[in-house]
Design a protein around this motif. Structure first.
Motif, short mmCIF file in Angstrom:
data_model
loop_
_atom_site.label_atom_id
_atom_site.label_comp_id
_atom_site.label_asym_id
_atom_site.label_seq_id
_atom_site.Cartn_x
_atom_site.Cartn_y
_atom_site.Cartn_z
N TRP A 46 -1.62 52.38 24.34
CA TRP A 46 -0.51 51.80 23.57
C TRP A 46 -0.15 52.79 22.48
N LEU A 47 1.12 53.13 22.39
CA LEU A 47 1.58 54.08 21.39
C LEU A 47 1.71 53.41 20.03
N GLY A 48 1.45 54.16 18.98
CA GLY A 48 1.65 53.67 17.63
C GLY A 48 3.13 53.56 17.29
N ALA A 49 3.41 52.91 16.20
CA ALA A 49 4.80 52.68 15.79
C ALA A 49 5.58 53.98 15.62
N ASP A 50 4.96 55.00 15.04
CA ASP A 50 5.66 56.27 14.84
C ASP A 50 6.10 56.88 16.17
N ASN A 51 5.21 56.88 17.16
CA ASN A 51 5.55 57.45 18.45
C ASN A 51 6.58 56.60 19.19
N ALA A 86 3.18 40.51 16.53
CA ALA A 86 1.73 40.55 16.72
C ALA A 86 1.22 41.98 16.60
N TYR A 87 1.93 42.91 17.18
CA TYR A 87 1.51 44.32 17.12
C TYR A 87 1.58 44.84 15.69
N ILE A 88 2.66 44.55 14.99
CA ILE A 88 2.83 45.01 13.61
C ILE A 88 1.75 44.40 12.72
N ASP A 89 1.49 43.11 12.88
CA ASP A 89 0.44 42.46 12.10
C ASP A 89 -0.92 43.12 12.36
N PHE A 90 -1.19 43.42 13.63
CA PHE A 90 -2.43 44.09 13.99
C PHE A 90 -2.53 45.46 13.32
N GLU A 91 -1.46 46.26 13.40
CA GLU A 91 -1.45 47.60 12.81
C GLU A 91 -1.62 47.55 11.29
N ILE A 92 -0.96 46.62 10.66
CA ILE A 92 -1.08 46.48 9.20
C ILE A 92 -2.51 46.13 8.84
N GLY A 93 -3.10 45.20 9.55
CA GLY A 93 -4.49 44.82 9.30
C GLY A 93 -5.45 45.98 9.52
#
Length: 100
Positions: A46-51, A86-93
């Motif tokens: 899974w790619l990160g938000a920047d990618n 859900a993905y953004i919440d996971f990344e922030i956490g």
């Protein structure tokens, strides 16, 4: 998150094919390895938000186009919002934990 991974993998392949771009060319353009693209297209990564943003900018598309599923438009928007939240919440956490 499997549906969103399926959509990302399918759409990434489709976008590359439509622009006659191979995995190595896309990887170089967004600053990742060819293996990262290959694993994303086979749902192993899974790619990160920047990618993800770099891919969206590279192909000049909207996030909805990158994550579009084969579903009615209204269902699609709701599903994308849910999965992205859900993905953004996971990344922030995850990032908050790294800072502690």
């Amino acid at each position: 998150m499997n549906d969103i991974r399926d959509a990302l993998a399918k759409n990434l392949k489709r976008l590359r094919a439509s622009r006659h771009i191979n995995q190595e060319q896309l990887a170089e353009a967004i600053g990742v390895s060819k293996e990262t693209i290959a694993k994303t297209e086979t749902k192993q990564n899974w790619l990160g938000a920047d990618n993800l943003n770099r891919i969206i900018e590279f192909f000049d598309i909207t996030p909805a186009e990158l994550f579009a599923l084969d579903a009615p438009q209204n269902d699609l928007k709701a599903e994308i919002k849910k999965e992205l939240k859900a993905y953004i919440d996971f990344e922030i956490g995850r990032r908050m934990e790294k800072r502690e």
